[in-house]
Design an enzyme around this catalytic site. Structure first.
Site, PDB file in Angstrom:
ATOM      1  CD  GLU A 172      -2.919   1.284   2.526  1.00  0.00           C
ATOM      2  OE1 GLU A 172      -3.747   1.574   2.327  1.00  0.00           O
ATOM      3  OE2 GLU A 172      -2.157   1.053   3.582  1.00  0.00           O
ATOM      4  CD1 TRP A 184      -6.284   1.330  -0.409  1.00  0.00           C
ATOM      5  CD2 TRP A 184      -8.037   2.728  -0.331  1.00  0.00           C
ATOM      6  NE1 TRP A 184      -5.904   2.159   0.511  1.00  0.00           N
ATOM      7  CE2 TRP A 184      -6.660   3.290   0.556  1.00  0.00           C
ATOM      8  CE3 TRP A 184      -8.994   3.370  -0.627  1.00  0.00           C
ATOM      9  CZ2 TRP A 184      -6.961   4.324   0.916  1.00  0.00           C
ATOM     10  CZ3 TRP A 184      -8.899   4.644  -0.036  1.00  0.00           C
ATOM     11  CH2 TRP A 184      -8.145   5.166   0.909  1.00  0.00           C
ATOM     12  CE1 TYR A 199      -4.556   9.229   3.347  1.00  0.00           C
ATOM     13  CE2 TYR A 199      -5.535   7.654   2.212  1.00  0.00           C
ATOM     14  CZ  TYR A 199      -5.548   8.216   3.326  1.00  0.00           C
ATOM     15  OH  TYR A 199      -6.305   8.260   4.363  1.00  0.00           O
ATOM     16  CB  CYS A 242      -7.995   8.685   7.855  1.00  0.00           C
ATOM     17  SG  CYS A 242      -9.610   8.227   7.426  1.00  0.00           S
ATOM     18  NE  ARG A 258      -9.953  12.953   7.438  1.00  0.00           N
ATOM     19  CZ  ARG A 258     -11.403  12.242   7.627  1.00  0.00           C
ATOM     20  NH1 ARG A 258     -12.147  12.363   8.557  1.00  0.00           N
ATOM     21  NH2 ARG A 258     -11.396  11.362   6.726  1.00  0.00           N
ATOM     22  CG  ASP A 307     -11.080   1.307  12.234  1.00  0.00           C
ATOM     23  OD1 ASP A 307     -11.013   0.954  13.566  1.00  0.00           O
ATOM     24  OD2 ASP A 307     -11.594   0.799  11.466  1.00  0.00           O
TER      25      ASP A 307
END
Length: 307
Positions: A64, A86, A128, A189, A209, A212
């Site tokens: 990733e 994803w 991203y 995130c 921000r 999980d």
């Protein structure tokens, strides 16, 4: 007593589950959350924060990060390598738009086999890697209108700055591009990274921000540490510390079994990370370049992803 290593993560996980505010969220699942937390990890001894209280599929995390650094926005390169992390977002969008209750395996098979289908349904928007490598830039025309200009490669500029101006306070990159958030399958995130060079060591901060803690954090913290190690190797530094700053730190209500099981387990020492070679640049790493030694995790704990 100051907690270190995995113990500080387990403490945060426990506090969020016991004391977090119960809140509704966009997925409809519900969370318990605390706001504004910080963890620190020492990378100077060669270890990396790869959680041991459950098995983390670290090879998928490496893939990733390499995908992020490529600047790609399609899930196709990931699913071709057997990485499914994803897929849920474009799969959900496809099902909602078409009413086709296609399985994940069938959806991914079409993404791999069908160029047109992959372009239509496998693209995540400017997520991203796009922002990291191709942040849009515009130039003014004489009539006051604007035209697209050469995009900003934040990562290349970061590497240049770390090499040539290590004392700068501007070693930053971010994915939070406000005008483009609505086009992203998921707004970033882990959104802002900053780096600091002192005494020949490279340290980093990740501001997240939204986190999980059950599913996202294990990947986020390992990849942030791996990126520090990659940057350090490329720029001629030793690793320092990784500071993680979490804003909305949450656990999904349907992850109670994960929390209970994970908190019942005693953590093992973090593994060590080394590289098989020094690639030509930051964008030339492959999975085979990353060597993890001494990883002794407890078994994996399955939990559903909230989309």
């Amino acid at each position: 007593m100051t907690l270190t290593g995995e113990a500080q993560y387990l403490d945060l996980l426990s506090r969020v589950w016991r004391n977090g505010a119960e809140r509704a969220d966009r997925t409809g699942t519900g969370t318990r959350a605390l706001f504004g937390e910080m963890l620190k990890f020492d990378l100077s001894d060669g270890t990396v924060p790869l959680l041991t209280t459950k098995r983390v599929f670290w090879k998928s995390a490496v893939k990733e990060l390499i995908w992020f650094l490529s600047g790609d926005s399609s899930i196709r390169p990931l699913v071709e390598q057997g990485v499914h992390i994803w897929t849920d977002w474009p799969l959900d969008a496809y099902r909602r738009a078409t009413g086709d209750a296609i399985s994940r395996d069938a959806f991914e098979a079409r993404i791999i086999a069908d160029d047109e289908f992959a372009a239509r349904w496998g693209d995540l928007g400017p997520v991203y890697g796009v922002q990291w490598r191709r942040w849009p830039r515009y130039a003014a025309n004489e009539d006051g209108s604007y035209r697209a200009d050469t995009p900003v490669d934040q990562i290349s500029e970061l590497v240049h700055g770390l090499k040539h101006n290590p004392a700068s306070r501007r070693h930053i990159f971010t994915g939070w591009n406000v005008p483009e958030l609505h086009r992203m399958a998921l707004p970033p995130c882990h959104m802002t990274y900053q780096y600091f060079v002192a005494d020949g060591r490279l340290s980093g901060i990740l501001y997240q921000r939204s986190c999980d803690l059950g599913l996202g954090f294990p990947f986020n913290i390992f990849e942030a540490a791996l990126l520090i190690r990659m940057l350090a190797q490329q720029c001629g530094y030793e690793p320092g510390t990784l500071t993680w700053m979490g804003a909305d730190c949450h656990v999904y209500l349907n992850h109670e079994h994960l929390v209970t099981e994970q908190l019942s387990r005693a953590p093992h020492p973090f593994p060590r990370l080394s590289f098989a070679r020094q690639p030509a640049d930051l964008f030339s790493y492959a999975l085979e370049d990353v060597i993890i030694e001494g990883y002794d995790p407890h078994p994996h704990i399955a939990a559903p992803v909230a989309v």
